[in-house]
Design an enzyme around this catalytic site. Structure first.
Site, PDB file in Angstrom:
ATOM      1  N   GLU A  98       0.811  -1.213   0.000  1.00  0.00           N
ATOM      2  CA  GLU A  98       0.000   0.000   0.000  1.00  0.00           C
ATOM      3  C   GLU A  98       0.850   1.270   0.000  1.00  0.00           C
ATOM      4  OE1 GLU A  98      -3.127   0.413  -0.355  1.00  0.00           O
ATOM      5  OE2 GLU A  98      -3.909  -1.611  -0.112  1.00  0.00           O
ATOM      6  N   GLU A 129       6.876 -21.827   8.324  1.00  0.00           N
ATOM      7  CA  GLU A 129       7.086 -21.008   9.520  1.00  0.00           C
ATOM      8  C   GLU A 129       8.027 -21.664  10.520  1.00  0.00           C
ATOM      9  OE1 GLU A 129       3.858 -21.727  12.903  1.00  0.00           O
ATOM     10  OE2 GLU A 129       3.018 -20.693  11.175  1.00  0.00           O
TER      11      GLU A 129
END
Length: 317
Positions: A98, A129
């Site tokens: 963004e 992970e």
């Protein structure tokens, strides 16, 4: 291949860790959530969500420290690098992507890395992970350096991928920041600045995409927005470095020029046309009469801070 006994031992360690995490606890206010009507369920979730902003507020002193590190990194040409797994990783990528349209920065100034690569944005990548070496590989790919700031995001505070990333950053002398929702967690201990928003147990036990995810999103919003403002990306509370890359953003740029200068629609359009559709330059032109070349030079002299440029131009006049 691990033996069944080894698996049981590993599971016991993980169960013990989960038992100690605030975010994994059972919420006493939602034991009966499966008996409620739709509206009652939503009311209960909303009551829990109201605690998020207050929890983030408690972390503001540490968030401020992280912002100052990021501002300093930007000033020396460094980057803000987010890294995380699962929901936490996705939130980092979301905040990073963004920034270019909002602040007209390159897609290399704020980078989001998620364990498992781009595909993990849409589908879980099993085991990513838990792989500490993968984090180091991912950071080497972008040539992480001491000029950057690394922000490791992990709601649980125990993600091996994120812990390894923070350790690697510190080995390079890179400022390391953690964002978590569990106090005294491993990621906090590995970070130079450990941001922790303790939102408490989720309405649905262990669903950390809820309050924990909301808290992390709020913290990341604060990191980039405050750092960009401190780097000259706003005038008053207007996004004057917005990149007018589509019809909506072009209309927003016109509106921003009108709001900043109290000019009419046509004047704003004309100023944007004269200044290459750059709202900051257009505002400076309308307020001071400076042409694009002189305005650009003045903005560069003031390191991009429009308010300072306007004040200097008016003093000179």
């Amino acid at each position: 291949m691990a033996s069944n006994q080894d698996k049981l031992k590993s599971e016991s360690v993980l169960l013990k860790q989960l038992d100690q995490m605030v975010s994994e606890g059972r919420n006493p206010h939602t034991y009966d959530i499966d008996l409620l009507s739709t509206q009652q369920i939503l009311d209960r979730i909303n009551l829990e969500d109201q605690k998020v902003a207050l929890a983030v507020r408690q972390a503001i002193p540490l968030i401020a420290q992280a912002v100052d590190k990021i501002v300093a990194a930007f000033a020396r040409g460094g980057r803000l690098v987010y890294i995380g797994a699962g929901t936490s990783g996705r939130l980092g990528v979301l905040d990073a992507v963004e920034c270019p349209p909002t602040f007209s920065v390159t897609d290399q100034q704020v980078i989001g890395i998620i364990a498992g690569g781009a595909g993990a944005m849409y589908k879980a990548v099993e085991g990513a992970e838990d792989d500490p070496e993968l984090a180091i590989t991912d950071l080497k790919k972008i040539n992480l350096s001491a000029d950057d700031v690394l922000v490791g995001i992990a709601a649980s505070g125990r993600t091996p991928y994120v812990i390894s990333a923070l350790q690697y950053a510190k080995s390079l002398g890179t400022p390391a920041v953690s964002v978590t929702c569990n106090p005294d967690s491993p990621v906090t201990l590995e970070a130079d600045i450990g941001i922790c928003a303790v939102v408490g147990p989720e309405a649905l036990t262990g669903s950390t995409r809820m309050k924990s995810g909301s808290a992390q999103k709020m913290v990341l919003n604060m990191l980039t927005t405050a750092a960009m403002i401190r780097s000259g990306k706003s005038y008053e509370n207007l996004m004057v470095d917005v990149n007018a890359s589509n019809q909506k953003l072009y209309a927003r740029a016109i509106r921003i020029v009108m709001q900043a200068t109290d000019c009419d629609h046509q004047t704003a359009r004309d100023a944007l046309a004269k200044t290459g559709f750059k709202a900051k330059l257009a505002i400076l032109h309308v307020l001071t009469g400076l042409d694009m070349q002189a305005g650009q030079a003045l903005l560069e002299q003031q390191q991009g801070f429009l308010r300072k440029a306007v004040e200097q131009a008016r003093e000179a006049q």
